[in-house]
Design an enzyme around this catalytic site. Structure first.
Site: not given
Length: 631
Positions: A28-32
């Site tokens: 995962h990244c900051a939002t996904r």
């Protein structure tokens, strides 16, 4: 979203992604949530995107990207807590024969290496911004113990970033994580760092060593760990099992550390310098045009989730020049999308749109998280998205012309503005203000109206522009009472007796089921065919009175892939009660070992006071089957 819903959401996400067997990896990244899957056709994007808590779903960069927003880390943890997907195995390699694309492979590699570290880098960048603010206002000085300790906390992440990337790269390339970290530790070892600073001439086995500063570098360690993964595969084949535990790491360290200092490091460092000088040279040719183009296309990069692929360039810029301008030029895009979303929020009178636009605009301007604004608002209505992109381009041109940069990785928001204090800071503030207020004003006056909201589905066979309630002659806000006829003849059983939990538990709505005598399935009312599955196993009809009826022919009959079903109507077609919809070959369904029980469901049960089956043991096609009592 309430914390208690993460468990349900995580299970549903995995289910619609195709189950754990379809998942190759998850990061995962900051939002996904970024899923790498075996078969993209097994992903139910429609149901996935409709889950409460999911903003949107993208199939981009070789990944299924499930946009969650600020709560992504909580959902990520819940996935592993509530499913049999294991973090230890999540980076399993794809099966042989999986098609690869160079761009997809690159994006998958970059996101797999950098995404797990982005949280720490963003937090450290924010702390640096706060320290700049404190020193600017004289609250702290650089020689104070408080400042030095907090600066160590902020700068330590970036100084020793090779150690962090060694671990994530090892997971991505299937190398020993701790040997990889050992290589990174050797690259930033104090004695050799001091030798570089002093300009010492070193040799290894009489071979001259080109000393390079590896602190804050990203490219050398990634290449070194990739080479390590290949070396370990060879060692696993030739090293005896009895001494593999210590001999493989020993040989790996003894080979890879010198190889990195002698070959990989200098080559990667040269490549990094060329990359940095190429970028700065491109911007220097015409800062206004280059900045304008970067700002203009950046919303599209965010939309497709490829913006984090530029992180290596940003980190390389910081390592080479002590500051970055790429994310600074594109930073005002956050303000532009926040402003466009604010414009929609102020203009709309629709309660549902306000509930989405308000938090999304706040998230973008305060935290720099723009996905909820883009997917939930601006892209949905299109015009606000393009208005934001134009102002992002204008702001990018201003920032590039001002020469603004940041000494660390920052996401642009009100809270991080102090991090840009320095050369071009005033220009950056002006650009952000123009992006925010310009997008908001233009969107308010020209970019949005409630007329853009989708209208209720209409009669495809009629040229009259009327709503469902007007067709039924109903009072506004009230659905008319209705009687639904039997689509088939046969034995009637309670929905609770259907051998499928989704139907028997009422999850899909209230109704009744019929064990059909023949395969002729007819319309149970006058209305529109709202859904006609290509396989013919299920039909949705919206009646003229507002009832949304689902007729599901048999259990698990979707697995027949249309065999045994002769479809007589098409989606969007108006039908009359008793009109033939589908002819099902019941014998063929039974031969396949499947149940022919046919539920008749009112999908919008919640809009009725009661959905009541008529008491009867059997029914003939066309006879009354269900009564829907309006509220």
């Amino acid at each position: 979203m309430a914390k208690k819903n993460y468990d349900t959401l995580s299970k549903d996400i995995v289910k619609y992604v195709g189950g754990t067997k379809n998942i190759i990896s998850l990061v995962h990244c900051a939002t996904r949530l970024r899923f790498k899957v075996k078969d993209h056709d097994c992903v139910d994007k429609e149901n996935l995107s409709q889950l409460e808590g999911v903003i949107t779903v993208l199939d981009s960069g070789g990944q299924i990207q499930v946009v969650i927003g600020n709560h992504v880390s909580d959902v990520y943890e819940a996935v592993f807590k509530n499913t049999d997907l294991k973090q230890a195995n999540q980076e399993a390699q794809p099966e042989e024969g999986t098609k690869k694309n160079l761009l997809n492979t690159f994006m998958d590699t970059i996101s797999g290496i950098f995404a797990p570290v982005l949280g720490a880098m963003s937090g450290a960048g924010m702390l640096k911004a706060l320290l700049i603010l404190c020193t600017t206002f004289g609250w702290l000085t650089a020689d104070m113990g408080t400042y030095r300790i907090l600066y160590a906390a902020a700068d330590g992440v970036f100084t020793f970033i090779p150690v962090f990337l060694a671990f994530t790269a090892a997971k991505k390339f299937k190398a020993n994580e701790f040997v990889a970290v050992g290589i990174a530790a050797a690259l930033v070892y104090p004695d050799l760092t001091a030798a570089y600073s002093a300009g010492e001439a070193l040799t290894f086995l009489k071979i001259p060593v080109v000393l390079v500063s590896y602190t804050s570098s990203v490219i050398p360690i990634i290449i070194a760990v990739y080479a390590l993964s290949k070396l370990e595969k060879v060692l696993k084949k030739i090293v005896p099992a009895v001494c593999k535990t210590f001999l493989t790491p020993l040989v790996s360290l003894a080979v890879m550390v010198p190889a990195t200092y002698l070959l990989i490091g200098p080559i990667a460092d040269t490549a990094g310098k060329l990359l940095a000088s190429g970028y700065t040279g491109l911007v220097a040719l015409n800062p206004v045009i280059a900045g304008g183009l970067l700002g203009l296309i950046w919303p599209a990069a965010v939309m497709f989730g490829v913006h984090w692929g530029f992180v290596p360039i940003v980190m390389n810029n910081i390592a080479e020049y002590g500051r970055d301008t790429l994310f600074t030029i594109t930073g005002p895009n956050n303000m532009a999308q926040a402003g466009a979303t604010l414009g929609v929020f102020l203009k709309t009178k629709d309660k549902a749109v306000k509930e989405i636009a308000g938090p999304a605009a706040l998230s973008a301007v305060l935290a720099g998280i723009t996905e909820p604004a883009i997917y939930g608002v601006t892209l949905r209505f299109k015009r606000p998205f393009f208005i934001g992109a134009v102002f992002s381009g204008i702001a990018g041109a201003i920032v590039a012309a001002a020469g603004t940069g940041a000494p660390t990785l920052l996401g642009t928001s009100i809270l991080t503005l102090p991090g840009y204090i320095g050369v071009g800071f005033v220009g950056f503030l002006i650009a952000c203000a123009i992006a925010y207020f310009g997008s908001a004003i233009v969107t308010y006056f020209f970019g949005y109206s409630d007329n853009m909201l989708p209208k209720p589905k209409q009669d495809a066979a009629s040229s009259e522009s009327v709503t469902r309630e007007e067709k039924a002659g109903a009072v506004k806000g009230k659905i008319t009472d209705a009687e639904i006829a039997a689509p088939v003849s046969g034995k009637v059983i309670l929905l609770s007796d259907v051998k499928d939990e989704a139907f028997s538990g009422g999850a899909l709505g209230q109704g009744i089921a019929v064990i059909p005598e023949d395969g002729k399935v007819c319309a149970p009312c006058d209305g529109i065919v709202s859904v006609m599955y290509p396989t013919g196993h299920a039909i949705g009809i919206t009646s003229d009175t507002g009832a949304e009826i689902l007729i599901h022919i048999g259990m698990d009959t979707v697995t027949l892939d249309g065999k045994g079903f002769d479809i007589k109507v098409k989606e969007g077609q108006r039908v009359r009660m008793g009109e033939l919809l589908v002819v099902a070959d019941l014998a063929q369904i039974k031969e396949a070992g499947l149940d022919i029980t046919t539920p008749v469901i009112i999908a919008n049960t919640e809009e009725y006071l009661e959905v009541r089956p008529f008491k009867q043991e059997s029914v003939r096609q066309g006879e009354r089957l269900l009564a829907c009592i309006g509220k």
